[in-house]
Write an enzyme that holds these catalytic residues in place. Structure first.
Site, PDB file in Angstrom:
ATOM      1  N   ASP A  82       0.790  -1.418   0.282  1.00 43.72           N
ATOM      2  CA  ASP A  82      -0.317  -0.064  -0.238  1.00 43.72           C
ATOM      3  C   ASP A  82       1.028   1.389  -0.280  1.00 43.72           C
ATOM      4  O   ASP A  82       2.146   1.288   0.383  1.00 43.72           O
ATOM      5  CB  ASP A  82      -1.008  -0.340   1.400  1.00 43.72           C
ATOM      6  N   HIS A  83       0.282   2.148  -0.784  1.00 44.78           N
ATOM      7  CA  HIS A  83       0.852   3.394  -0.808  1.00 44.78           C
ATOM      8  C   HIS A  83       2.732   3.586  -0.518  1.00 44.78           C
ATOM      9  O   HIS A  83       2.903   3.572   0.280  1.00 44.78           O
ATOM     10  CB  HIS A  83       0.173   4.711   1.008  1.00 44.78           C
ATOM     11  N   HIS A 208     -10.325   4.712  -0.593  1.00 48.31           N
ATOM     12  CA  HIS A 208      -8.708   4.659   0.163  1.00 48.31           C
ATOM     13  C   HIS A 208      -9.983   5.362   1.942  1.00 48.31           C
ATOM     14  O   HIS A 208     -10.507   5.864   2.119  1.00 48.31           O
ATOM     15  CB  HIS A 208      -8.002   5.386   0.468  1.00 48.31           C
ATOM     16  N   SER A 211     -12.110   3.190   7.352  1.00 45.98           N
ATOM     17  CA  SER A 211     -12.179   2.911   8.923  1.00 45.98           C
ATOM     18  C   SER A 211     -12.948   3.743   8.695  1.00 45.98           C
ATOM     19  O   SER A 211     -12.810   5.580   8.922  1.00 45.98           O
ATOM     20  CB  SER A 211     -10.655   2.976   9.580  1.00 45.98           C
ATOM     21  N   ASN A 230      -9.945  -0.088   1.421  1.00 47.15           N
ATOM     22  CA  ASN A 230      -9.342  -0.709   2.034  1.00 47.15           C
ATOM     23  C   ASN A 230      -9.482   0.079   3.442  1.00 47.15           C
ATOM     24  O   ASN A 230     -10.597   0.850   4.255  1.00 47.15           O
ATOM     25  CB  ASN A 230      -8.040   0.379   2.387  1.00 47.15           C
ATOM     26  N   THR A 233      -6.752   1.049  10.181  1.00 49.65           N
ATOM     27  CA  THR A 233      -6.852   2.046  11.438  1.00 49.65           C
ATOM     28  C   THR A 233      -7.543   1.795  12.589  1.00 49.65           C
ATOM     29  O   THR A 233      -6.999   1.098  13.450  1.00 49.65           O
ATOM     30  CB  THR A 233      -6.994   3.598  11.577  1.00 49.65           C
TER      31      THR A 233
END
Length: 290
Positions: A82-83, A208, A211, A230, A233
């Site tokens: 990721d990222h 994205h 959470s 995604n 958190t």
């Protein structure tokens, strides 16, 4: 089953109007928990690790654990980086066995983002690896990547279409008002923007900052074309919060096996909730990999 590319999973999800949950994991117990959740739900799963987790655990350890989980599981599992802004690390992860990678060049001008993404797509395509890229800027904190709310920008639908055409990227994460981390208030999601992007772009879209988004908003995002959500958190907080509570309840306990069990269960329960929310229960065998 071996680890699979997330591309066919996400194409199927976008085509049939459901979402696949991508779970960020930081420990073996978290990985086991989300895999068990996917098994219980008969749902496809994307395991995700941040750059920080790769550097903390080591990509070979992560790949070995993910491969073992995939081989034991009856559901398709992909492993996603990721990222990542580092080209060299992306290549290393692909060679190590990651089946999906994200090149995040969203902080650069459009032309530079295209150039960097296209370079990764070319290599990944030869290896059968999925690529995700971002347009606009998602706010919040992801490892060392910090985007202030004032700097967050929504993706432009016309640019999204041009970007996909120029790069050939198979999955796109457009900034649509979500943020990494837990929301302080109600997220300000641009649903009209998602609809317009989905009309312009045929590839699966990625949500994205999953959470803490209210359930009805998640369902609406998925219905509009978000094929991957995604979650990081919330899973991390569930895991750490459970361990913290274990020490409050029994401060003399020194056996990790005792406090890891409830922590793992907390992550599993949350993963099942997110999988159900995205509508991927029972979708594990929608794709044949023969």
């Amino acid at each position: 089953m071996a680890l699979v590319s997330s591309t066919p999973l996400l194409i199927e999800a976008r085509k049939n109007g459901y979402g696949i949950v991508a779970c960020n994991v930081h420990t073996l117990e978290m990985l086991q928990a989300v895999v068990e959740a996917a098994e219980e739900c008969s749902a496809p799963l994307i395991l995700q690790t941040t750059v920080g987790t790769v550097k903390h655990l080591g990509m070979d350890y992560i790949v070995a654990a993910a491969q073992t989980a995939a081989q034991k599981a009856s559901v398709p599992i992909a492993l996603h980086l990721d990222h990542c802004q580092e080209f060299e690390l992306i290549v290393q992860c692909m060679r190590a066995g990651y089946t999906s990678v994200m090149i995040d060049a969203s902080m650069h001008p459009f032309e530079e983002n295209v150039k960097r993404t296209k370079h990764v797509v070319k290599i990944a395509k030869a290896l059968g690896v999925n690529v995700e890229a971002e347009l606009g800027k998602v706010g919040g904190v992801e490892d060392d990547i910090v985007v202030d709310e004032k700097d967050a920008m929504l993706a432009d639908p016309a640019e999204c279409a041009e970007f996909v055409e120029l790069t050939g990227v198979p999955t796109l994460a457009p900034a649509i008002g979500t943020a990494h981390g837990i929301y302080k208030g109600e997220p300000n999601i641009a649903f009209d923007r998602i609809s317009e992007i989905a009309r312009n772009v045929s590839v699966p879209l990625v949500l994205h900052g999953g959470s803490g988004i209210p359930a009805e908003q998640v369902k609406r995002c998925v219905s509009l074309g978000m094929a991957k959500m995604n979650v990081a958190t919330e899973l991390r907080n569930a895991f750490s919060g459970s361990i913290k509570q274990s020490f409050i309840d029994n401060p003399t306990e020194l056996d990790p096996r005792k406090y890891m069990v409830p922590a793992k269960e907390a992550v599993k329960r949350l993963a099942i909730e997110k999988i159900s929310l995205c509508g991927s229960v029972g979708k594990a065998h929608a794709i044949s990999f023969k």
